[in-house]
Motif scaffolding. Structure first.
Motif, short mmCIF file in Angstrom:
data_model
loop_
_atom_site.label_atom_id
_atom_site.label_comp_id
_atom_site.label_asym_id
_atom_site.label_seq_id
_atom_site.Cartn_x
_atom_site.Cartn_y
_atom_site.Cartn_z
N LYS A 113 -17.47 -1.07 -17.28
CA LYS A 113 -16.53 -2.42 -17.19
C LYS A 113 -16.64 -2.96 -16.03
CE LYS A 113 -11.84 -3.91 -18.16
NZ LYS A 113 -10.40 -3.49 -18.28
N SER A 114 -16.64 -2.20 -14.76
CA SER A 114 -16.87 -2.89 -13.51
C SER A 114 -18.12 -3.66 -13.33
CB SER A 114 -16.56 -1.77 -12.38
OG SER A 114 -17.82 -0.94 -12.52
N LEU A 115 -19.10 -3.41 -14.03
CA LEU A 115 -20.56 -3.92 -13.96
C LEU A 115 -20.64 -5.18 -15.20
CD1 LEU A 115 -22.80 -0.82 -13.50
CD2 LEU A 115 -22.01 -2.64 -11.90
N ASN A 116 -19.48 -5.29 -15.59
CA ASN A 116 -19.25 -6.41 -16.99
C ASN A 116 -19.95 -6.22 -18.31
OD1 ASN A 116 -17.95 -8.36 -14.98
ND2 ASN A 116 -19.91 -8.87 -14.00
N TYR A 117 -20.01 -4.89 -18.40
CA TYR A 117 -20.42 -4.43 -19.57
C TYR A 117 -19.34 -4.54 -20.82
CZ TYR A 117 -25.11 -2.90 -18.22
OH TYR A 117 -26.31 -2.80 -17.84
N GLU A 118 -19.48 -4.85 -22.01
CA GLU A 118 -18.55 -5.00 -22.93
C GLU A 118 -18.70 -4.26 -24.03
OE1 GLU A 118 -18.03 -9.12 -23.90
OE2 GLU A 118 -17.08 -9.62 -21.85
N ILE A 119 -17.67 -3.64 -24.72
CA ILE A 119 -17.84 -2.81 -25.95
C ILE A 119 -18.56 -3.75 -27.13
CG2 ILE A 119 -16.92 -1.49 -27.87
CD1 ILE A 119 -14.94 -0.37 -25.81
N PHE A 120 -19.73 -3.62 -27.49
CA PHE A 120 -20.35 -4.10 -28.66
C PHE A 120 -20.30 -3.75 -29.88
CE2 PHE A 120 -24.67 -4.86 -31.07
CZ PHE A 120 -24.37 -6.18 -31.21
N GLN A 121 -20.20 -2.39 -30.02
CA GLN A 121 -19.98 -1.64 -31.37
C GLN A 121 -19.44 -0.18 -30.99
OE1 GLN A 121 -23.60 -1.94 -33.13
NE2 GLN A 121 -23.64 -3.78 -34.05
#
Length: 258
Positions: A113-121
């Motif tokens: 999350k701190s690296l700007n990843y988001e839950i896709f599935q």
């Protein structure tokens, strides 16, 4: 600080990759494969203290095997490894970066999350025991136009599905379907590249009845083709049985690199 891994790193890396999970770790089994595939990186402080592997496919990067020596955690080593791989991906025109994290791994999820990843599935992992069956009704697909089938799993990497892949799988009878009352469930079959006699199945389940037919086929297919393990990955929650066991759930995370 970050460099390409080399064969002599193996023993040092495996020292901090022994008890990653409650059951151990798989890095020792895939190290040689990853080394041969390239894009295997270590974070070095006089000796390796971090590890990460990447796999490029079309317009995406797949990031896996993030490990950090417990004596060197909370130093953003994992983040630096991921950033390093993202820069390589951008250089080669990648549009997205993906990784898979256990839904209960709050530390890794926070890092992503701190690296700007988001839950896709969110995906579920089931283990199915091989068994001889005969009473099932499935067909080998000659087309696939389901918009929900965006990725398939190959050796625990979620790779994009395109027309070329679909055509190849159709020719190899790797796409099976069960249709009951106009409801269709689909499964894509692949062999594990890292573990022998392991069948990996990407399942798109639409109903319990159609999925049950696919399960019966998979069990029999495994017996006939000498598979000892069937690993099923699906976004749906399936009903556990004596031979079908839910193992883990994962978040598939995505980052836009544009």
């Amino acid at each position: 600080m970050i460099r390409n891994a080399k064969p002599s790193d193996k023993l040092q890396v495996l020292k901090f990759c022994q008890n990653t999970f409650s059951w151990g770790d798989y890095v020792e089994h895939v190290w040689d494969f990853w080394l041969n595939e390239d894009l295997l990186f270590v974070y070095e402080k006089q000796f390796p203290v971090g590890l990460c592997h990447a796999f490029f496919s079309e317009n995406q990067i797949w990031i896996e095997g993030i490990r950090v020596d417990s004596n060197f955690r909370k130093q953003k080593i994992a983040s630096e490894l991921v950033n390093h791989i993202e820069l390589l991906g951008k250089r080669d025109g990648a549009l997205f970066s993906f990784m898979l994290i256990d839904v209960e791994n709050s530390i890794s999820l926070s890092m992503a999350k701190s690296l700007n990843y988001e839950i896709f599935q969110t995906w579920n992992f089931y283990s199915l025991e091989p068994k001889k069956n005969s009473n099932f009704h499935i067909t080998f697909a000659n087309f696939l136009d389901d918009p929900t089938c965006t990725h398939y799993v190959k050796s625990w990497r979620w790779l994009p599905i395109d027309d070329t892949i679909i055509s190849e799988f159709i020719q190899q009878n790797k796409i099976i379907q069960s249709k009951i009352n106009n409801v269709t469930s689909t499964a894509i079959l692949s062999d594990s590249e890292h573990f022998e006699k392991t069948l990996i199945v990407t399942l798109f389940s639409s109903s319990h009845k159609t999925t049950s037919q696919i399960m019966l086929f998979l069990q029999n297919h495994a017996i006939q083709n000498n598979y000892t393990r069937i690993q099923i990955l699906t976004k749906e929650k399936l009903q556990n049985s004596d031979l079908l066991e839910h193992k883990l759930s994962f978040h598939l995370l995505r980052k836009n690199l544009c």
